[in-house]
Write an enzyme that holds these catalytic residues in place. Structure first.
Site, PDB file in Angstrom:
ATOM      1  N   ASN A  96      -7.079 -11.571  -3.402  1.00 50.64           N
ATOM      2  CA  ASN A  96      -7.092 -10.221  -2.808  1.00 50.64           C
ATOM      3  C   ASN A  96      -8.360  -9.467  -3.207  1.00 50.64           C
ATOM      4  O   ASN A  96      -8.828  -9.575  -4.338  1.00 50.64           O
ATOM      5  CB  ASN A  96      -5.838  -9.454  -3.281  1.00 50.64           C
ATOM      6  CG  ASN A  96      -5.845  -7.993  -2.875  1.00 50.64           C
ATOM      7  OD1 ASN A  96      -5.769  -7.106  -3.727  1.00 50.64           O
ATOM      8  ND2 ASN A  96      -5.934  -7.712  -1.595  1.00 50.64           N
ATOM      9  N   GLY A  97      -8.872  -8.726  -2.224  1.00 51.21           N
ATOM     10  CA  GLY A  97     -10.052  -7.897  -2.466  1.00 51.21           C
ATOM     11  C   GLY A  97     -11.148  -8.207  -1.478  1.00 51.21           C
ATOM     12  O   GLY A  97     -11.745  -9.269  -1.516  1.00 51.21           O
ATOM     13  N   LYS A 150       1.398  -9.010  -9.306  1.00 40.89           N
ATOM     14  CA  LYS A 150       0.104  -8.673  -8.700  1.00 40.89           C
ATOM     15  C   LYS A 150      -0.741  -8.036  -9.792  1.00 40.89           C
ATOM     16  O   LYS A 150      -0.392  -6.978 -10.332  1.00 40.89           O
ATOM     17  CB  LYS A 150       0.298  -7.723  -7.512  1.00 40.89           C
ATOM     18  CG  LYS A 150      -1.005  -7.350  -6.822  1.00 40.89           C
ATOM     19  CD  LYS A 150      -0.735  -6.815  -5.428  1.00 40.89           C
ATOM     20  CE  LYS A 150      -1.996  -6.342  -4.729  1.00 40.89           C
ATOM     21  NZ  LYS A 150      -2.482  -5.031  -5.234  1.00 40.89           N
ATOM     22  N   GLN A 162       8.206  -4.318  -4.306  1.00 41.22           N
ATOM     23  CA  GLN A 162       7.367  -4.243  -5.496  1.00 41.22           C
ATOM     24  C   GLN A 162       7.859  -3.123  -6.414  1.00 41.22           C
ATOM     25  O   GLN A 162       8.072  -1.994  -5.958  1.00 41.22           O
ATOM     26  CB  GLN A 162       5.904  -3.983  -5.133  1.00 41.22           C
ATOM     27  CG  GLN A 162       5.009  -4.094  -6.368  1.00 41.22           C
ATOM     28  CD  GLN A 162       3.583  -3.646  -6.134  1.00 41.22           C
ATOM     29  OE1 GLN A 162       3.329  -2.464  -5.876  1.00 41.22           O
ATOM     30  NE2 GLN A 162       2.639  -4.566  -6.232  1.00 41.22           N
ATOM     31  N   GLY A 171      -5.455  -5.737   2.551  1.00 39.64           N
ATOM     32  CA  GLY A 171      -5.023  -4.352   2.411  1.00 39.64           C
ATOM     33  C   GLY A 171      -5.723  -3.450   3.398  1.00 39.64           C
ATOM     34  O   GLY A 171      -5.339  -3.362   4.579  1.00 39.64           O
ATOM     35  N   ARG A 172      -6.794  -2.821   2.958  1.00 35.52           N
ATOM     36  CA  ARG A 172      -7.430  -1.762   3.758  1.00 35.52           C
ATOM     37  C   ARG A 172      -7.898  -2.215   5.125  1.00 35.52           C
ATOM     38  O   ARG A 172      -7.873  -1.423   6.075  1.00 35.52           O
ATOM     39  CB  ARG A 172      -8.610  -1.173   2.959  1.00 35.52           C
ATOM     40  CG  ARG A 172      -8.137  -0.362   1.759  1.00 35.52           C
ATOM     41  CD  ARG A 172      -9.248  -0.117   0.778  1.00 35.52           C
ATOM     42  NE  ARG A 172      -9.727  -1.361   0.195  1.00 35.52           N
ATOM     43  CZ  ARG A 172     -10.761  -1.450  -0.637  1.00 35.52           C
ATOM     44  NH1 ARG A 172     -11.406  -0.352  -0.977  1.00 35.52           N
ATOM     45  NH2 ARG A 172     -11.118  -2.615  -1.143  1.00 35.52           N
ATOM     46  N   CYS A 203      -1.962  -1.241 -10.321  1.00 39.78           N
ATOM     47  CA  CYS A 203      -2.243   0.123  -9.852  1.00 39.78           C
ATOM     48  C   CYS A 203      -3.134   0.854 -10.868  1.00 39.78           C
ATOM     49  O   CYS A 203      -2.836   0.890 -12.059  1.00 39.78           O
ATOM     50  CB  CYS A 203      -0.949   0.897  -9.637  1.00 39.78           C
ATOM     51  SG  CYS A 203      -1.284   2.564  -9.056  1.00 39.78           S
ATOM     52  N   MET A 242       0.842  -1.209   0.000  1.00 37.55           N
ATOM     53  CA  MET A 242       0.000   0.000   0.000  1.00 37.55           C
ATOM     54  C   MET A 242       0.871   1.250   0.000  1.00 37.55           C
ATOM     55  O   MET A 242       1.460   1.614   1.024  1.00 37.55           O
ATOM     56  CB  MET A 242      -0.950  -0.012   1.206  1.00 37.55           C
ATOM     57  CG  MET A 242      -2.139  -0.942   1.004  1.00 37.55           C
ATOM     58  SD  MET A 242      -3.366  -0.815   2.309  1.00 37.55           S
ATOM     59  CE  MET A 242      -2.601  -1.807   3.584  1.00 37.55           C
ATOM     60  N   ALA A 243       0.948   1.891  -1.157  1.00 41.40           N
ATOM     61  CA  ALA A 243       1.745   3.104  -1.295  1.00 41.40           C
ATOM     62  C   ALA A 243       1.211   4.173  -0.352  1.00 41.40           C
ATOM     63  O   ALA A 243       0.006   4.331  -0.218  1.00 41.40           O
ATOM     64  CB  ALA A 243       1.688   3.596  -2.742  1.00 41.40           C
TER      65      ALA A 243
END
Ligand SMILES: Cc1cc2nc3c(=O)[nH]c(=O)nc-3n(C[C@H](O)[C@H](O)[C@H](O)COP(=O)(O)O)c2cc1C
Length: 333
Positions: free
Chosen positions: A205-206, A144, A75, A229-230, A105, A22-23
């Site tokens: 993922n998701g 990814k 990454q 992630g989030r 992205c 996560m940037a």
């Protein structure tokens, strides 16, 4: 822990819950915090292959990996096979356990020049990039990807197969198209389709939001591991909860208020150690906001978090937050 892990090339991943790259938030301090709670593997923020050519100081900092958050991937993103290969070689100076290639992205500044999820539109180029990076480095290379560019071009199966043939050691699938960005619910059927099509490990993922949804994704798609992630933001203990549930269907409650504040402070202290207090406190503001989510008076405290300048300010905020919860019962997060 009894959970069977996965192997990415030669690298052993001891668990099934991986922290997503996560940037802007997944820095070394956050990755180490998540690893402390059992994230089986971590991935750096995305690093520009072009910026690596110029030894940009901030870019190099993104690649610093501590021993506490391993196995760890760096990454990289870009669209030119030779530049990506050079970037991967440069990344080796930071001893990543593997190199991950960003093909997901959605940001226009990344997709405009043809990188990130724009690569989903050119499957052959995806294969060329993977082959070039695999040839350049001795560590495993992963990709990814997204479901596809848009609803009319859902091609994750094709891209994953091409990457596998080019030498990728695993594929993470974010089950949304680029045009869906982050909003509509992820369509996990695409993860299942990829899993059925390739032999390398597939990481789903998701929308993994907790222990049960992690278990559901593994069951419904057959994927080998999940990537979170989030749901880890302000909530790094999610990995402990997922691991306990996958291991023995045990439900681990979230930490108490004082534990939660302690975890937050330790996380921010790590940020200060790695970035210096001045910069770290600015970047910590959003993390603090996430840790406070759902608490009594959260919106006002989050507003205050926007002005944090020092660890002393954070200490004062924590005292106020705790006092406010004692006045009124703590609402569930
Ligand atoms: C703030 C933020 C930054 C992200 N940065 C990256 C990144 O650098 N590289 C990448 O591959 N994905 C990135 N992603 C996408 C996530 O890795 C993940 O695929 C996406 O959030 C869906 O997973 P989730 O539903 O568990 O959040 C980012 C997502 C967010 C929210």
């Amino acid at each position: 822990m009894g959970i069977k892990g996965i192997k990415i090339g030669t690298v052993e991943i001891k668990g099934k819950a991986i922290l997503a790259p996560m940037a802007g938030v997944g820095d070394r301090a956050f990755r180490e915090t998540c690893a402390r709670f059992g994230a089986a593997c971590t991935v750096s923020e995305m690093v520009s292959s072009k910026a690596l050519e110029f030894d940009d100081k901030k870019t190099l900092e993104l690649m610093e990996l501590g021993e506490e958050a391993r196995p760890a991937a760096i990454q990289i993103f870009g669209s030119e096979p030779d530049v990506m290969a050079l970037a991967a070689r440069k990344a080796l100076e930071f001893s990543p356990d593997f190199i991950d290639i960003n093909m997901g992205c959605p940001a226009p500044k990344i997709t405009g020049p043809g990188a990130g999820s724009a690569l989903m539109k050119t499957p052959q180029l995806c294969g060329e990039i993977v082959a070039a990076v695999v040839a350049a480095v001795p560590v495993p290379v992963t990709v990814k990807i997204r479901a596809g560019w848009d609803e009319k071009s859902v091609n994750a199966v094709e891209v994953a197969s091409i990457c596998e043939q080019a030498g990728a050691a695993a594929v993470a699938v974010h089950a949304r198209t680029r045009s869906q960005m982050y909003e509509p619910p992820a369509d996990w059927s695409i993860i299942k389709a990829v899993k059925e099509a390739v032999k390398i490990p597939v990481i789903g993922n998701g929308d993994v939001t907790g222990a049960q949804s992690a278990a559901r994704m593994l069951e419904q798609t057959g994927c080998d591991a999940v990537m979170v992630g989030r749901a880890a933001l302000g909530n790094p203990w999610i990995f402990q909860q997922i691991n306990a549930y996958l291991d023995e269907r045990r439900i681990v409650p979230p930490p108490s208020l004082s534990e939660r504040m302690q975890i937050m402070v330790q996380h921010v202290e790590l940020m200060c150690r790695y970035k210096g207090e001045y910069r770290a406190m600015k970047e910590a503001r959003k993390h603090v906001g996430w840790y406070l989510k759902g608490l009594r008076g959260a919106s006002e405290f989050r507003r205050c978090a926007g002005f944090l300048e020092s660890l002393a300010d954070l200490d004062a905020l924590v005292k106020d937050v705790i006092a406010a919860q004692e006045e009124t019962p703590l609402s569930e997060k």
